[in-house]
Design a protein around this motif. Structure first.
Motif, short mmCIF file in Angstrom:
data_model
loop_
_atom_site.label_atom_id
_atom_site.label_comp_id
_atom_site.label_asym_id
_atom_site.label_seq_id
_atom_site.Cartn_x
_atom_site.Cartn_y
_atom_site.Cartn_z
N SER A 131 0.29 -1.22 -0.11
CA SER A 131 -0.01 -0.24 -0.19
C SER A 131 1.10 1.30 -0.47
O SER A 131 2.20 1.31 0.30
CB SER A 131 -1.10 -0.30 1.07
OG SER A 131 -1.75 -1.20 1.29
N GLY A 132 0.05 2.15 -0.33
CA GLY A 132 0.60 3.33 -0.13
C GLY A 132 -0.36 4.80 0.00
O GLY A 132 -1.09 4.60 1.31
N PRO A 162 8.19 3.59 4.87
CA PRO A 162 6.98 4.17 2.91
C PRO A 162 8.06 5.54 2.56
O PRO A 162 8.38 6.31 3.10
CB PRO A 162 5.91 4.38 4.02
CG PRO A 162 6.15 4.46 5.27
CD PRO A 162 7.09 3.66 5.82
N ASP A 164 6.46 7.30 0.74
CA ASP A 164 5.11 8.68 0.85
C ASP A 164 4.72 8.80 2.28
O ASP A 164 3.64 9.95 2.07
CB ASP A 164 4.31 8.30 -0.07
CG ASP A 164 3.73 7.00 0.10
OD1 ASP A 164 4.28 6.07 0.67
OD2 ASP A 164 2.53 6.93 -0.82
#
Length: 206
Positions: A131-132, A162, A164
C-alpha cells in the motif's frame, strides 16, 4: 489513551501480536482473516454486505482455505475439513450458514464500537509493503465519512519505511515491523518496539 486496538489484517500475524501486546481476546471482524487493504475498504464501504454472500465461496490454496469471491477475503480458520483432507464445495456449503451468522455478529460488534464513545486505534499490517499513503488516506476518509462521530486513528505498519510517509494526513501514523522467517506469529520484539510509543491497553506483566 486508546480504549481499543482493532486489527485490519493483513493476516494472522497482526491478530496474534495485538492480542499478545494488549491482552484483549474479544474478537473483531477482521481477526484471523487473510486480506489486503482494498478488501478491508470494500467491506467497510459495503457495510459488510459483500462478505460471505451465498454461492460465492470456493476452495482455495488446494483446499486449505476458503476464498470469498464477493470480498476477496481468504478464510483459513472458519471452515473445516476432516483431518488430512481438503475443503470441498459441499463442505463449504454445509458450513456456510453458521460462518455467515458468526460474521454477521462481528459486523454488529464493529458498528457498535464505531458508534460508541471508545477511542479506537485501527492497525493495518501491510505485510507485503503493497500500500501507499494514498491507500491509507482513502481508508481514513472512508471511516470518517461512514462514522462521522467516531474517535479513531490509524496505524500503518510496514516491513520497510514508506517512501511517501510525508503525504499521510493527520490521524495516520506509521512504523515498521520486520518479518521473522519461519514464524507466522512474526517478531515479538519488532512489534513491541513499534507499539511501545503508543498509549494503548497493555496485557498484565506475566
Amino acid at each position: 489513551m486508546y480504549d481499543v486496538c482493532v486489527g485490519l489484517g493483513y493476516h494472522c500475524e497482526s491478530t496474534y501480536q495485538l492480542r499478545r501486546v494488549t491482552g484483549a481476546e474479544r474478537a473483531q471482524f477482521f481477526d484471523w482473516l487473510d486480506l489486503d487493504l482494498s478488501a478491508v475498504r470494500e467491506s467497510i464501504a459495503a457495510d459488510f454486505a459483500n462478505v460471505l454472500r451465498p454461492g460465492l465461496c470456493e476452495p482455495f490454496s488446494n483446499g486449505a482455505c476458503v476464498r470469498d469471491r464477493g470480498s476477496d477475503i481468504r478464510f483459513f480458520h472458519d471452515f473445516h475439513a476432516p483431518a488430512g483432507t481438503a475443503l470441498t464445495p459441499a463442505l463449504i456449503a454445509a458450513q456456510h450458514p453458521a460462518v455467515r451468522q458468526k460474521f454477521g455478529y462481528l459486523a454488529d460488534r464493529w458498528r457498535a464500537l464505531a458508534a460508541s464513545r471508545s477511542r479506537v486505534l485501527y492497525v493495518h499490517h501491510d505485510a507485503f509493503d503493497e500500500s501507499g499513503a494514498d491507500d491509507l488516506a482513502a481508508l481514513h476518509g472512508l471511516l470518517r465519512s461512514r462514522y462521522p462521530h467516531h474517535d479513531f486513528e490509524l496505524l500503518w505498519l510496514r516491513r520497510t519505511a514508506p517512501e511517501d510517509a510525508a503525504a499521510l494526513p493527520p490521524g495516520i501514523a506509521w512504523s515498521t515491523v520486520a518479518a521473522q522467517p519461519g514464524r507466522w506469529e512474526g517478531s515479538d520484539a519488532a512489534w513491541d518496539t513499534a507499539l511501545a510509543p503508543l498509549d494503548i491497553p497493555r496485557a498484565p506483566a506475566p
